[in-house]
Design an enzyme around this catalytic site. Structure first.
Site, PDB file in Angstrom:
ATOM      1  N   ASP A 118      30.495  58.743  16.790  1.00 20.16           N
ATOM      2  CA  ASP A 118      31.107  59.680  15.865  1.00 20.16           C
ATOM      3  C   ASP A 118      31.130  61.074  16.526  1.00 20.16           C
ATOM      4  OD1 ASP A 118      31.950  60.002  12.820  1.00 20.16           O
ATOM      5  OD2 ASP A 118      30.530  61.614  13.204  1.00 20.16           O
ATOM      6  N   TYR A 219      32.505  70.828  11.595  1.00 19.58           N
ATOM      7  CA  TYR A 219      33.924  70.741  11.267  1.00 19.58           C
ATOM      8  C   TYR A 219      34.548  72.125  11.100  1.00 19.58           C
ATOM      9  CZ  TYR A 219      32.973  65.819  10.322  1.00 19.58           C
ATOM     10  OH  TYR A 219      32.601  64.500  10.451  1.00 19.58           O
ATOM     11  N   HIS A 272      33.100  51.666  10.681  1.00 20.81           N
ATOM     12  CA  HIS A 272      32.809  52.822  11.546  1.00 20.81           C
ATOM     13  C   HIS A 272      31.346  52.889  11.954  1.00 20.81           C
ATOM     14  CE1 HIS A 272      33.115  56.992  12.984  1.00 20.81           C
ATOM     15  NE2 HIS A 272      32.059  57.270  12.251  1.00 20.81           N
TER      16      HIS A 272
END
Length: 293
Positions: A118, A219, A272
């Site tokens: 990730d 982010y 994921h």
């Protein structure tokens, strides 16, 4: 070393060996980490993603240590309370790659194998691109090469839809939304593929004051202006077909961004959360990759 335990159980799987708990001092602050294996073993650094922690690699660290490697998985910037700057700008890629090198320096590793999942995978790709001389091998899990992902975001509507969350999470209301109703939204991200006790631990950590904001600042930070280069180190890329965030376009494009030896492994019907959903499968692929170089 803060402590150790003999053996561990991960999702019902008993793994032999001793797990160390480290405090790794750097100029940026002190990183918490888990580790296993002899001090003089071949060094492997494993980087976790969002919204997880070093313990997402617990199974891999234990097995690597049992096989004679020195495996270390840190809680990354913002996840370690000792390295939790307040400004979003302090979570840019330059800082994150700098942390990798600083941790390696503190561990006295001149060259090491790097593994990332990730967000940890993105940091691993950038480290491999900018500092290939420091890496023996690269293993990226789920995350395609950033250049391949950038291309997919420009050309593939499917990936554009999958990545919308990255823009949404920059909102100042994200923390409240994720932690509401006993962190229902945060828990739902794991798609019931990660053991509930592990999810509880992630929620507990991210519910601490400032912790979720720090994780989301990955982010919110400004992305680097420089264009990432192709990667020359031996690379293993593991992608799963049921990944909701990262589609096949960028996954298949990644081979065009690696000039060194390259292996692409596609896992069918896996989400994921590869390191925790199929830890034995991933660990076997990782060991095979490490043994080849």
């Amino acid at each position: 070393m803060a402590g150790m335990s003999d053996g561990l159980s991960v999702a019902g799987r008993r793994v032999s060996g001793v797990m160390d708990y480290l405090s790794i001092p750097t100029a940026a602050g002190t990183f918490d980490a888990i580790a296993a294996g002899p001090a003089d073993g071949r060094p492997v650094l494993l980087l976790h993603g969002f919204p997880e922690a070093a313990i997402s690699w617990e199974y891999q660290v234990a097995v690597l240590g049992d096989r004679g490697f020195r495996a270390v998985a840190p809680d990354q910037r913002g996840y370690s309370p000792g390295v939790r700057p307040e400004q979003a700008a302090e979570y840019g890629v330059d800082e994150l790659v700098g942390d990798v090198l600083a941790i390696a320096e503190a561990l006295e590793w001149s060259r090491f194998d790097l593994v990332g999942h990730d967000w940890g995978g993105a940091v691993a790709w950038w480290t491999a691109s900018e500092h290939p001389e420091r890496l023996r091998t690269l293993t990226a899990v789920s995350t395609p090469h950033p250049g391949a992902l950038s291309h997919a975001l420009r050309t593939d509507e499917d990936q554009q839809m999958r990545s919308q969350y990255m823009r949404d999470w920059r909102s100042s209301s994200t923390e409240r939304q994720m932690l509401a109703n006993n962190a229902e939204a945060l828990r739902r991200m794991f798609e019931w593929k990660v053991p509930p006790s592990r999810v509880d631990e992630y929620v507990r950590r991210l519910s601490e004051p400032g912790a979720l904001t720090a994780a989301l600042n990955w982010y919110r930070a400004n992305r680097p202006r420089a264009t990432i280069e192709k990667v020359s180190v031996p690379t293993l890329y593991v992608w799963s077909t049921e990944d909701v965030a990262l589609g096949s376009t960028a996954a298949l494009e990644t081979e065009n961004w690696v000039t060194g030896p390259y292996s692409f492994q596609m896992l069918e019907d896996v989400s994921h959360w590869i390191p925790e959903e199929v830890p034995e499968v991933l660990t076997a692929l990782l060991l095979e990759h490490l043994s080849a170089f």
